[in-house]
Design an enzyme around this catalytic site. Structure first.
Site, mmCIF file in Angstrom:
data_model
loop_
_atom_site.group_PDB
_atom_site.id
_atom_site.type_symbol
_atom_site.label_atom_id
_atom_site.label_comp_id
_atom_site.label_asym_id
_atom_site.label_seq_id
_atom_site.Cartn_x
_atom_site.Cartn_y
_atom_site.Cartn_z
ATOM 1 N N LYS A 72 -4.303 10.933 2.503
ATOM 2 C CA LYS A 72 -2.815 11.255 2.525
ATOM 3 C C LYS A 72 -2.294 11.357 0.911
ATOM 4 C CE LYS A 72 -0.878 6.830 3.054
ATOM 5 N NZ LYS A 72 -0.249 6.272 1.808
ATOM 6 N N THR A 73 -2.887 10.298 0.046
ATOM 7 C CA THR A 73 -2.123 10.499 -1.164
ATOM 8 C C THR A 73 -2.672 11.650 -1.974
ATOM 9 O OG1 THR A 73 -2.521 8.119 -1.557
ATOM 10 C CG2 THR A 73 -2.413 9.128 -3.646
ATOM 11 N N ASP A 260 6.515 8.168 0.732
ATOM 12 C CA ASP A 260 5.118 7.595 1.501
ATOM 13 C C ASP A 260 5.502 6.371 2.353
ATOM 14 O OD1 ASP A 260 2.651 7.442 1.864
ATOM 15 O OD2 ASP A 260 2.183 6.720 -0.371
ATOM 16 N N GLU A 261 4.638 6.505 3.212
ATOM 17 C CA GLU A 261 4.504 4.873 4.249
ATOM 18 C C GLU A 261 6.026 4.960 4.941
ATOM 19 O OE1 GLU A 261 1.914 3.725 4.564
ATOM 20 O OE2 GLU A 261 0.774 3.361 2.901
ATOM 21 N N GLN A 318 0.359 2.426 12.071
ATOM 22 C CA GLN A 318 0.330 1.356 11.088
ATOM 23 C C GLN A 318 1.774 0.708 10.710
ATOM 24 O OE1 GLN A 318 -2.874 2.132 7.881
ATOM 25 N NE2 GLN A 318 -2.734 4.581 8.708
ATOM 26 N N ARG A 674 -9.842 -0.922 8.260
ATOM 27 C CA ARG A 674 -9.852 -1.442 6.485
ATOM 28 C C ARG A 674 -11.433 -1.261 6.106
ATOM 29 N NH1 ARG A 674 -5.938 0.290 5.277
ATOM 30 N NH2 ARG A 674 -5.578 0.931 7.321
#
Length: 826
Positions: A72-73, A260-261, A318, A674
């Site tokens: 995504k970044t 973001d997030e 998430q 993770r």
């Protein structure tokens, strides 16, 4: 291109707009005499079809649902670069919001790598940093001074502690931590003391007292020209709602907003984004034009300035911060809030193996009210997930330590391994065993640099200079270092200030009028003079020249004696504290070098905005231990998920909360995703809680993972059968229907757990022993309390860090820290 200043002289806001006539003469961005070197094709290189669509889509609203590890970044940064490359936006028209300073810095670096120095005009920052910039520029309208202080959680609790003591509210059970949490929750919902009081039950003494504490806290913040962290966003929202023309300036400026997030946003953050993306009414747009702020090129047919283009990136799977006020509805209802929004799913994962992703997909598929997505990778199935059931927490910890050592021997660095747990209480057994097994580790989240008392003391001196109205900072330094000024004198100064209608700082200057003893009076007057001298050094009209931040800090440290008192102390810890303050001085020098035009307020703002998680360091060569909440955003080659038991995961407190078990499942999902290469799931049959040892039941979430993905070294059924004589698959119910739930504390589908016995077979203890100067050499035979007899292969390390590498006859190869291992030499 420098970012134009907002506020003050509003005419400085304008830049040629790419949609206006002026944009026809725009030239490509040139960096150091040459083009930045990017092109449309290079921006899209290496992207999968969904990523490419997310970079290229243009429209009023875009929701990118980015699965864990889906890049995504890269998509966000290339989308920003694409806007600049196509000249659809000036850098100053782009606002990109992240949740941490680390993420903001990473995004800025990546965009600069793509487009060069032209990226420097953009606002890439956290919610709080962006709001501080707006509030400093618009301080007068917000009823603040532009040097307002920012209170952190510790400052808030100190203030509340004084209020609670003054009101005797502790007799009603009020504590600073409890009140702080409640006020924070209210502010995140955009509630202030007046709106709360209107709906409070004023017949309830508890409610009456809370309202009074909240009111006094609000008053003290205002009197000190200070805001707490939760105020920063709320005050900005109030500012925009109260002053539509101020809001219009920022809506006109920021034409492309990226968040973001987004799944972690609370109501206040959601409201801020809504305010920034509203259209500007035609009447106000005309006013802006008359002020010289050209808007003709961006007005629609009705004369309005349409709302900014909004891109949000997130993953409802998430969303794990409900306890901080995060509202999952912000992302799940995005299409309802922004009609016609485009939704793009990023499902290809570039981090984990398919076995790990299949487990994650299976678990999260049991949650409802989510957009269905299936993470997949082109990287292959990889190793199976390893499962283990210990008899106790220490038995589980020994398994973790043994597997870490096996991975390390196979070439995996300690820094590439992490152990996750649901609650901090679980670290005790892990730490005891890891220490004994000589595994280097660190618990992520010790005392952070800016939370250390000596650093807060030094910063309080700087705050008192920057903002003379800040009574909290003045009270902190009044007797630091010790000057013989006690609490009674501190209170007397406050009463004198209140009675005479003057500030606390002025009361210090007038200390001679209080009738105190000569020694105390002299100490107060000397401190006041020291602060006044420091303020004079910062005055631009000072004949001696304006001092920088490090010069002011050094002056304060020398004149106050703060550093000298630590250096001259006999307490060995004070030496480390002095080194910490010296590190702060070094930081101010770095700040001066990196921000030649930056002042004291800029430095203090930077310090205030450093987020706790930003201090994580993954290159330390140690195994990282952390809670599942801390693990968000990180990744490791090998992950150990421990304590997968009912009552821990899902946590017992989640059962009575709306959406609690679903959020706990998301937490498990975050932990699973993770892991890059290896994933270990472990649990214990008994767990110590509140001082008692209780039977622990396997978590319902384990049942949701397909049985063929897990290789059980010891399953719950094997553990129940005392060593595996009656192995039972975790995923098989006796009625053959599969699946189980929790009923009355027992888990259907598994045999009833045995009652705890005094001794478990093969149980690992937590015993340690002071072995003094025990000397071991290769070839020696030893006996270990838990592992029996074995032969020493080699001894490494020096002094108290000597480690024995032992081949035990039954337990296999182990590492032992000789100093404390429960061993005897045969």
């Amino acid at each position: 291109m420098a970012s134009p200043r907002i506020g003050g002289d509003m005419t400085t806001l304008h830049e040629p707009n790419p949609h206006s006539d002026a944009s026809a003469s725009m030239t490509p961005v040139v960096v150091n005499g040459s083009h930045a070197g990017y092109s449309r094709n290079s921006l899209l290189d290496g992207l999968n079809p969904q990523q490419r669509e997310a970079v290229e889509y243009r429209g009023p609203a875009l929701l990118i649902i980015a699965g864990a590890g889906s890049g995504k970044t890269s998509v966000l940064t290339r989308r920003v670069a694409g806007l600049l490359e196509s000249r659809e936006a000036w850098p100053s028209q782009i606002l990109a919001i992240t949740f941490t300073n680390k993420a903001a810095a990473e995004m800025r670096e990546r965009v600069e790598a793509l487009v060069g120095q032209s990226a420097r005009g953009m606002w890439i920052s956290t919610f709080h940093s962006a709001c501080v910039r707006i509030l400093r520029a618009e301080a007068e309208r917000a009823g603040l001074t532009n040097t307002f202080s920012i209170y952190d959680s510790s400052d808030t609790r100190v203030t509340l502690k004084r209020i609670i003591k003054q009101l005797d509210a502790d007799t009603l059970g009020f504590t600073p931590a409890g009140v702080s949490a409640k006020i924070s929750k209210l502010k995140n919902e955009l509630a202030d003391v007046d709106s709360y009081a209107r709906n409070a039950n004023m017949n309830d003494p508890q409610e009456v007292m809370f309202v009074e504490i909240f009111r006094q806290y609000t008053s003290r913040l205002r009197a000190a020209s200070a805001l707490d962290f939760d105020d920063l966003i709320g005050e900005t929202v109030y500012l925009f709602r109260a002053f539509p023309r101020v809001a219009a300036l920022y809506r006109r400026r920021f034409r492309h907003i990226l968040v973001d997030e987004y799944q972690d946003t609370n109501h206040a953050q959601y409201a801020l984004v809504r305010e920034l993306t509203r259209p500007v009414e035609a009447e106000i747009a005309e006013d802006l034009e008359l002020q010289g702020l050209h808007v003709r090129g961006i007005q629609d047919d009705s004369g309005q300035i349409p709302g900014a283009s909004l891109t949000v990136v997130g993953d409802s799977d998430q969303s794990i911060y409900a306890f901080r006020g995060a509202d999952i509805r912000n992302i799940s209802e995005f299409e309802r809030d922004y009609r016609g929004a485009k939704v793009i799913l990023l499902e290809q994962n570039y981090r984990s193996t398919q076995n790990i992703l299949s487990a994650a997909n299976a678990v999260i598929g049991n949650n409802f009210d989510r957009k269905d997505k299936k993470l997949w990778t082109a990287g292959g199935d990889g190793e199976k997930i390893v499962g283990y059931t210990g008899y106790s927490g220490h038995d589980e910890a020994q398994f973790v330590a043994d597997e870490i050592e096996a991975l390390h021997r196979s070439g995996m660095a300690y820094r590439d391994m992490a152990v996750f747990y649901r609650t901090n209480a679980q670290t005790r057994a892990l730490e005891e065993i890891l220490v004994r097994a000589a595994v280097p580790y660190r618990v992520v989240g010790g005392t952070k640099f800016y939370e250390r008392a000596e650093i807060k003391d030094a910063l309080a001196y700087l705050i008192a200079v920057a903002n003379p109205q800040d009574e909290l900072a003045l009270r902190r330094i009044l007797n630091t270092p010790k000057r013989g000024i006690g609490p009674a004198t501190e209170t007397q100064l406050g009463s004198f200030a209140e009675a005479n209608g003057i500030a606390y700082r002025q009361a210090m200057r007038d200390a001679g009028l209080l009738g105190l003893g000569p020694k105390v009076t002299g100490a107060i007057l000397q401190l006041a003079a020291t602060l006044d001298e420091a303020a004079l050094k910062l005055d631009p009209s000072n004949p001696a020249g304006q001092a920088n931040v490090s010069e002011v800090l050094i002056h304060l440290l020398e004149q106050s004696g703060l550093l000298a008192s630590l250096r001259n102390s006999r307490d060995p810890q004070d030496e480390a504290r002095a080194e910490n303050i010296e590190e702060l001085v070094a930081q101010t020098k770095d700040f001066n070098r990196e921000n030649p035009d930056g002042g004291l307020v800029d430095f203090l703002t930077q310090v205030s905005l450093v987020a706790a998680a930003d201090d994580l360091d993954d290159a330390s060569g140690t195994v990282s231990l952390m809670t599942l909440h801390t693990a968000k955003g990180l990744e490791y080659d090998a992950v150990f998920l421990t304590g997968i038991e009912e009552g821990l995961l899902p946590h017992q407190m989640s059962a009575g909360e709306p959406g609690g078990p679903a959020e706990e499942r998301r937490l498990f999902y975050v932990g699973i995703t993770r892991a890059r290469k290896r994933l270990y799931l472990s649990l214990a049959m008994t767990r110590a809680q509140f001082g008692d040892v209780n039977v622990a039941m396997p978590s319902r979430y384990l049942q949701e993972i397909p049985g063929d993905l897990i290789e059980w070294r010891q399953s719950p059924g094997m553990a129940n059968s005392r060593g595996g004589t009656q192995p039972r698959a975790l995923n098989a119910r006796r009625d053959g229907s599969g699946g189980y739930g929790s009923r009355g504390g027992a888990v259907a589908g598994l045999p009833p757990a045995p009652k705890p016995k005094t001794e478990w077979a093969n149980r690992v203890t937590a015993q340690v022993r002071d072995n003094g100067d025990l000397s071991l050499n290769a070839g020696d035979r030893i006996r270990h309390v838990d592992f029996g007899e074995g032969r020493v292969n080699q001894v490494t390390g020096e002094g108290t860090k000597r480690i024995a590498h032992v081949q035990f006859d039954a337990a296999g190869l182990k590492k032992l820290l000789i100093k404390i291992a429960p061993i005897e030499k045969l």
